[in-house]
Design a protein around this motif. Structure first.
Motif, PDB file in Angstrom:
ATOM      1  N   ILE A 155      50.008  33.069  23.189  1.00  0.00           N
ATOM      2  CA  ILE A 155      48.684  32.600  23.618  1.00  0.00           C
ATOM      3  C   ILE A 155      48.409  33.154  25.031  1.00  0.00           C
ATOM      4  CG2 ILE A 155      47.244  30.580  24.075  1.00  0.00           C
ATOM      5  CD1 ILE A 155      49.008  29.008  22.164  1.00  0.00           C
ATOM      6  N   SER A 159      43.303  31.347  27.663  1.00  0.00           N
ATOM      7  CA  SER A 159      42.810  30.615  26.495  1.00  0.00           C
ATOM      8  C   SER A 159      42.215  29.296  26.955  1.00  0.00           C
ATOM      9  CB  SER A 159      43.946  30.364  25.505  1.00  0.00           C
ATOM     10  OG  SER A 159      43.490  29.610  24.431  1.00  0.00           O
ATOM     11  N   GLN A 160      41.056  28.963  26.438  1.00  0.00           N
ATOM     12  CA  GLN A 160      40.331  27.777  26.839  1.00  0.00           C
ATOM     13  C   GLN A 160      40.740  26.562  26.006  1.00  0.00           C
ATOM     14  OE1 GLN A 160      38.226  27.753  29.525  1.00  0.00           O
ATOM     15  NE2 GLN A 160      38.925  29.895  29.803  1.00  0.00           N
ATOM     16  N   THR A 163      40.677  25.698  21.912  1.00  0.00           N
ATOM     17  CA  THR A 163      40.965  26.875  21.096  1.00  0.00           C
ATOM     18  C   THR A 163      41.890  26.488  19.934  1.00  0.00           C
ATOM     19  OG1 THR A 163      40.734  28.270  23.054  1.00  0.00           O
ATOM     20  CG2 THR A 163      41.845  29.211  21.116  1.00  0.00           C
ATOM     21  N   GLN A 209      44.383  23.572  21.358  1.00  0.00           N
ATOM     22  CA  GLN A 209      44.731  23.534  22.792  1.00  0.00           C
ATOM     23  C   GLN A 209      43.957  22.412  23.466  1.00  0.00           C
ATOM     24  OE1 GLN A 209      44.393  27.323  24.744  1.00  0.00           O
ATOM     25  NE2 GLN A 209      44.502  26.436  26.825  1.00  0.00           N
ATOM     26  N   ASP A 250      41.666  40.349  26.163  1.00  0.00           N
ATOM     27  CA  ASP A 250      40.401  39.747  25.764  1.00  0.00           C
ATOM     28  C   ASP A 250      39.779  40.364  24.530  1.00  0.00           C
ATOM     29  OD1 ASP A 250      39.976  42.101  26.996  1.00  0.00           O
ATOM     30  OD2 ASP A 250      38.316  41.435  28.258  1.00  0.00           O
TER      31      ASP A 250
END
Length: 794
Positions: A155, A159-160, A163, A209, A250
């Motif tokens: 990950i 990563s927000q 997710t 997440q 990205d």
């Protein structure tokens, strides 16, 4: 147990009807009506838990079919599964449907739910089919399992929260509530897990997440992922999820096409190229380097396909089987060097190849059928071909020169029946070859030969070689003499052709058949039980029967005529004059008798017949050899010349009576002749000799015969005298009583021996002269009017 009825009607397609041989089309049309009735039979449904022990009770099939328990045995009921494996057992006596073996739902149906085992119930006499379904209910006997004990998840650190990260799903062979229900993860501050359903309805975990990641704070996380099913108690399986936090990448790879669709022949060999997939990543360097792999692939897909991580080529690892799996949905994943991935799908359609020959399964076979039966079901069989399209369409046929018919009945079931009654005596065995061909290219054919024996029925009665038999037996035969053989044949076989001979009862109560004749029951030989006497029984008839040992037994009869042949076993018997121990009978001879004067007639009989009864007479000895003569054929003793004064007053004659047998038999008779001057002179009887009681008994029969003969003769002479006297009185009343008148015509005199033999069967006619005066009445015989040939025996 749960059961139900399926009321959907099904009809055979027109394409299948068109494949029927032209000379069978009319019969097939008739039986189409039978199909409609069979297809319209409701489907019987039962259910049972998997892993149930073999021999367990499933249902009372006879009751569900509306039959009595004994009907299943009487109609030869059978249960056949669609997959040709006999997993069910039918008790025809009780009508119970039982398990033949323990069933494993996962082995039979894998992930298919519901798991239904299709079977058919076939009945004979008459033929009838029922469609059945057995629902195998799942039990919680498997735990969820992850394909890998450890999963690696990369990950990026940017990563927000929120997710989603799909993870590999666990597999649970159970289904329904016993199957996989949810996923859990051990409590932590960064992630929680959600349970999702994919396009195939399978539950897979998604890691969510909860907050931002900081690689510098923690570069790797380890989570325990748990899969739980819905059993009671529930079962579970775990896997370790390792999370690597990466630097920022990205751009994730993307497939240039999704889904991919491709067709592959099932005959393609292993390592064949299926297709090549391509994914692109806008990143550069390691983050733009893409690798390929299978995603969330089942065991079946992993064992069948492989993907090159670098080139994206998907190849076969093993051969395909259209009949088993017709298409595959393969999920693929493209991952770049930064850990980002893109998902794609490949739809692989398997094309059918005509690689399966038709299969013929005999469910009922009768190897022996009785002759004369109008229509008998010889075999019931199922034809199948797992191919599709024309490759799976089948044509079934037999030889055209046989008296049998193929009748399609129900869902590729056929019955082989007799076209009409068979005749074992014409042909006792048939070899029937059933040919099943598909319509593929090239055509594949399966043949199966059935040998049918025609069993014998007792339909032929024994037949005698002659309608009547004539047997000749010489009289005085020895007892138990074989006099002849009768014979009959029977075209049946076995015990039906085993013939037993017998004497049939006679309708003549005077014929003691059982004491005269016996027959050998096995070979038809006839035997005379005792000596036969022609004089007592010249011929007799009786019937003999020939009976086979069939059930019911058939029989026939023939007439047997036995003729007894005469033997010269009887010497002539003198009826007159009677010969006994007393003084000989004395005949009176007038001294004035003319030559040819009838002194007496010796009467004799012979109980034999034919030439054995032809009698001749001979003068053996006389006091005056030239005075008397005997006619050889009628026994008349006559004078040969005039008597003189020198001739003795008393004469003794010895006569011989002889038959014409071989060797001849004879008897002698002694005559005493007394010469008198006139009939008025007294008769001088000779002294009598005393007789003993034994002689009286021996002559009793002779006395009866003489009395009967004398009575008949006296009556005849009385009638003659009355007739002549009436005629003379009418015509010559004025004539002197001392004269002699002669009737104008002849009158017949018939003396018939009641036995039909001997000398009494001759006819005589004599001229008669009556003379009367006051003192005496004389009755004289003169020469016969017809002297020649009257006294010869025929």
């Amino acid at each position: 147990m749960a059961k139900g009825l399926d009321t959907n009607n099904r009809f055979p397609s027109m394409e299948k009807m068109e494949r029927i041989h032209p000379n069978r089309q009319v019969m097939a049309f008739i039986f189409m009506l039978v199909w409609v009735q069979v297809w319209s039979e409701p489907t019987i449904r039962y259910s049972i838990m998997e892993e149930t022990e073999s021999g367990s009770f499933v249902a009372h099939l006879a009751k569900d079919l509306g039959l009595r328990s004994g009907d299943l045995a009487a109609r030869s009921a059978r249960v056949v599964s669609d997959d040709y494996k006999q997993r069910l057992l039918l008790d025809p006596e009780t009508g119970d449907l039982l398990l033949r073996e323990k069933l494993d739902r996962e082995e039979l149906c894998a992930s298919v739910d519901p798991c239904v085992l299709h079977f058919q119930v076939s009945l004979e006499k008459p033929v009838q089919f029922f469609q059945g379904e057995l629902l195998i209910q799942d039990i919680n006997d498997h735990s969820p399992e992850f394909p890998d004990r450890e999963m690696l998840l990369k990950i990026p650190e940017n990563s927000q929260p929120g997710t989603l990260f799909p993870l590999n799903l666990a597999q649970d062979l159970d289904v329904g509530s016993n199957g996989l229900q949810q996923y859990t993860v051990n409590p932590n501050s960064h992630f929680h897990v959600l349970t999702r359903n994919n396009s195939e309805g399978k539950k897979y975990p998604e890691l969510v997440q909860d907050r931002a990641l900081d690689r510098e704070e923690q570069a790797e996380l380890s989570l325990t992922l748990t899969a739980l099913d819905g059993g009671s108690p529930p079962r579970s399986g775990t896997a370790m999820v390792r999370i690597l936090i990466l630097d920022i990448n990205d751009n994730a790879p993307e497939f240039v096409k999704t889904p991919y669709e491709v067709q592959v022949l099932e005959s393609s060999p292993p390592d064949s190229l299926v297709l090549t997939v391509l994914a692109q990543d806008a990143d550069t360097g390691n983050f733009g380097r893409v690798s390929y792999g299978l995603f969330q692939a089942s065991d079946e897909i992993q064992q069948t396909f492989s993907i090159n991580e670098i080139t994206g080529e998907i190849r076969l690892k093993r051969g395909l089987d259209f009949e088993k799996i017709k298409s595959y949905h393969v999920k693929i994943e493209a991952t770049d060097g930064g850990g980002l991935s893109g998902k794609g799908a490949v739809v692989i359609e398997v094309l059918d190849v005509n690689d399966n020959a038709p299969k013929l399964t005999i469910s009922s076979l009768t190897s022996s059928i009785p002759e004369n039966a109008p229509e008998v079901v010889v075999a019931v069989f199922l034809v199948s071909d797992p191919d599709s399209g024309d490759n799976g369409r089948m044509v079934c046929s037999i030889q055209n020169d046989l008296p049998f018919l193929l009748k399609p009945t129900f869902k590729n079931y056929y019955t082989l029946v007799t076209e009409g009654p068979l005749d074992r005596e014409s042909r006792a065995e048939y070899n029937i070859t059933i040919t099943v061909s598909d319509m593929g290219t090239p055509r594949l054919t399966t043949q199966h030969t059935i040998r049918v024996q025609v069993s014998d029925v007792n339909d032929n009665a024994p037949a005698f070689t002659q309608s009547s038999y004539t047997l000749f037996v010489q009289e005085n035969n020895s007892p138990a003499l074989h006099i002849g053989t009768i014979s009959a044949t029977d075209s049946d076989s076995g015990s039906h052709a085993h013939i037993t001979y017998s004497l049939l009862p006679t309708h003549d109560p005077q014929l003691p058949l059982s004491s005269l004749i016996s027959i050998n029951a096995d070979n038809g030989q006839l035997f005379a039980l005792r000596a036969l006497d022609y004089e007592a029984l010249q011929t007799f008839e009786f019937h003999v029967g020939a009976t086979d040992q069939g059930s019911p037994a058939l029989s026939s009869q023939a007439l047997v005529r036995v003729q007894v042949l005469d033997a010269n076993d009887n010497a002539p018997f003198v009826l007159y004059p009677l010969q006994n121990a007393s003084a000989p009978f004395t005949e009176l001879l007038p001294r004035a008798a003319e030559p040819g004067y009838l002194v007496t007639k010796v009467v004799a009989v012979d109980h034999d017949s034919g030439q054995n009864a032809w009698l001749s007479f001979q003068l053996l000895k006389a006091t005056e050899p030239g005075l008397f003569s005997v006619w050889a054929h009628n026994g008349e003793v006559r004078t040969s010349r005039l008597l003189s004064e020198r001739d003795a007053p008393k004469h003794r004659l010895l006569l011989l009576v002889k038959d014409n047998g071989d060797p001849p038999r004879s008897a002698s008779v002694t005559l005493q002749v007394l010469v008198v001057d006139g009939f008025s002179q007294p008769y001088l009887p000779l002294p009598e000799v005393a007789r003993g009681p034994a002689q009286d008994n021996n002559d009793l029969l002779t006395l009866y015969l003489v009395i009967a003969l004398a009575s008949v003769s006296s009556l005849f002479l009385l009638l003659v005298l009355l007739f002549v006297g009436v005629r003379l009185c009418r015509r010559a009343r004025a004539t002197s009583l001392s004269g002699c008148s002669v009737p104008e015509g002849h009158f017949p005199g018939h003396m018939v021996d009641v036995s039909g033999m001997g000398t009494l069967s001759q006819d005589y006619q004599y001229e008669v002269c009556l003379a009367g005066d006051s003192g005496t009445t004389d009755f004289k015989f003169f020469n016969p009017i017809i002297p020649n040939g009257l006294f010869q025996n025929p």
